[in-house]
Write a protein that holds these residues in place. Structure first.
Motif, short mmCIF file in Angstrom:
data_model
loop_
_atom_site.label_atom_id
_atom_site.label_comp_id
_atom_site.label_asym_id
_atom_site.label_seq_id
_atom_site.Cartn_x
_atom_site.Cartn_y
_atom_site.Cartn_z
N ASP A 95 -9.58 1.76 -0.94
CA ASP A 95 -9.65 0.72 0.09
C ASP A 95 -9.03 -0.57 -0.47
O ASP A 95 -8.63 -0.65 -1.63
N ALA A 96 -8.97 -1.58 0.38
CA ALA A 96 -8.27 -2.81 0.00
C ALA A 96 -8.90 -3.48 -1.21
O ALA A 96 -8.20 -3.95 -2.12
N LEU A 117 -0.85 -6.31 1.06
CA LEU A 117 -2.06 -7.07 0.80
C LEU A 117 -1.72 -8.31 -0.01
O LEU A 117 -0.92 -8.25 -0.95
N LEU A 163 -6.33 1.26 6.17
CA LEU A 163 -4.99 0.78 5.82
C LEU A 163 -3.94 1.80 6.23
O LEU A 163 -4.26 2.97 6.47
N LYS A 164 -2.69 1.36 6.28
CA LYS A 164 -1.57 2.25 6.56
C LYS A 164 -0.55 2.11 5.44
O LYS A 164 -0.43 1.04 4.82
N LEU A 219 -3.33 5.95 0.23
CA LEU A 219 -4.49 5.68 1.07
C LEU A 219 -5.79 6.15 0.44
O LEU A 219 -6.83 6.24 1.09
N VAL A 276 0.85 -1.19 0.00
CA VAL A 276 0.00 0.00 0.00
C VAL A 276 0.89 1.25 0.00
O VAL A 276 1.62 1.50 0.96
N ARG A 311 1.01 -6.34 8.42
CA ARG A 311 1.36 -5.04 9.01
C ARG A 311 2.48 -5.31 10.01
O ARG A 311 2.28 -5.98 11.01
N LEU A 342 -3.65 -9.49 5.25
CA LEU A 342 -3.01 -8.19 5.47
C LEU A 342 -1.77 -8.39 6.34
O LEU A 342 -1.85 -9.00 7.42
N LEU A 374 -7.85 -10.64 6.14
CA LEU A 374 -8.54 -9.36 6.04
C LEU A 374 -9.92 -9.63 5.48
O LEU A 374 -10.06 -10.11 4.35
N ASP A 425 1.56 -1.17 4.45
CA ASP A 425 0.84 -2.44 4.61
C ASP A 425 1.01 -3.28 3.34
O ASP A 425 1.15 -2.75 2.23
#
Length: 287
Positions: A21-22, A70, A64-65, A18, A15, A50, A48, A57, A68
């Protein structure tokens, strides 16, 4: 970049924005729609990472940060698979007892967990609770499964299995006439995977017309496929056993069912005993 074969797709991305979204990020990275991604999330196929922690997830809108990671493990065949519903036998709050049907798993994979007994418990108990596997039944086996709903209780119940302080027996239908003569039960001590294993079996019923026997088995150890291996080793393979027995691919399901659990409740110190209802037990008449 995603790795793709027919109906199977694996994608990993970091990621770095931002704004999306995922589900949107994964849809943009792959040829899948957002709806397909969300369905995969719900079935446990999206992960996810982190920091040092990686977990499934399930919510597309989870914050999210940056940094991150995915991970999508999309297998159309796995995600489309369905199994019969499990049945709640007892809800003790901190733990529950379920009937696991044929084909339901006791452990998911990176490709999903929607056909596992613990995920079924998580989505069907009220109030909602986390669900942790304490012991396992083979995918093809049926019967009683104990599920924990807190880490403390799960650890305490798992200890009972480890120390063999929990009584359990199974019922199986086997090929042939299980004739023990004057003996009430027979003890089988064939090693399983080069490890000592002990089972005790006794005849409950014989069907001469079908040439099959209903047998009760108690195990002192918990080796993988122990009952199936032990029964086959003495010439009475479990009906429907395609791995250790004589069953063919098109024949009936494995006739091995966990029917009884007895243990001391780690919460109340009371003796708890659970028997599977007769309607859910294996029957010679159905074979």
């Amino acid at each position: 970049m995603p790795q793709t074969t027919k109906n199977v797709l694996e994608s990993h991305l970091t990621v770095n924005s931002l704004e999306l979204d995922a589900a949107s990020l994964l849809a943009a990275e792959t040829e899948l729609s957002k709806q397909q991604i969300k369905q995969a999330m719900n079935k446990g196929a999206v992960w996810l990472t982190r920091g040092k922690q990686t977990q499934r997830l399930r919510r597309a809108k989870r914050a999210l940060k940056l940094g991150d990671e995915l991970h999508l493990y999309y297998n159309q065949q796995v995600l489309a698979h369905r199994v019969d519903a499990a049945e709640l036998i007892f809800d003790g709050g901190q733990y529950s007892i379920w009937y696991k049907p044929y084909g339901m798993l006791c452990q998911g994979s990176k490709w999903g967990d929607h056909t596992t007994i613990n995920r079924y418990a998580e989505t069907h108990l009220s109030p909602d609770r986390p669900a942790f596997i304490i012991h396992r039944l083979d995918r093809a086996a049926t019967g009683l499964v104990l599920i924990g709903h807190s880490k403390k209780t799960t650890a305490a119940l798992a200890k009972l299995f480890e120390l063999r302080q929990l009584e359990k027996y199974y019922q199986v239908i086997v090929e042939g006439q299980f004739n023990l003569g004057e003996l009430e039960s027979v003890t089988i001590e064939t090693d399983v995977d080069d490890k000592p294993a002990r089972s005790h079996a006794k005849l409950l019923q014989y069907d001469a017309a079908r040439g099959r026997s209903l047998v009760q088995v108690k195990i002192e150890s918990g080796r993988k496929h122990q009952i199936r291996i032990h029964m086959a080793s003495i010439g009475y393979p479990v009906v429907g056993d395609r791995l250790h027995g004589v069953a063919k691919e098109h024949e009936m399901n494995l006739q091995l069912t966990s029917c009884y659990l007895k243990f001391t409740c780690p919460i109340t110190d009371e003796i708890k005993a659970f028997e599977l209802p007769e309607r859910l037990r294996p029957k010679l008449s159905a074979c």
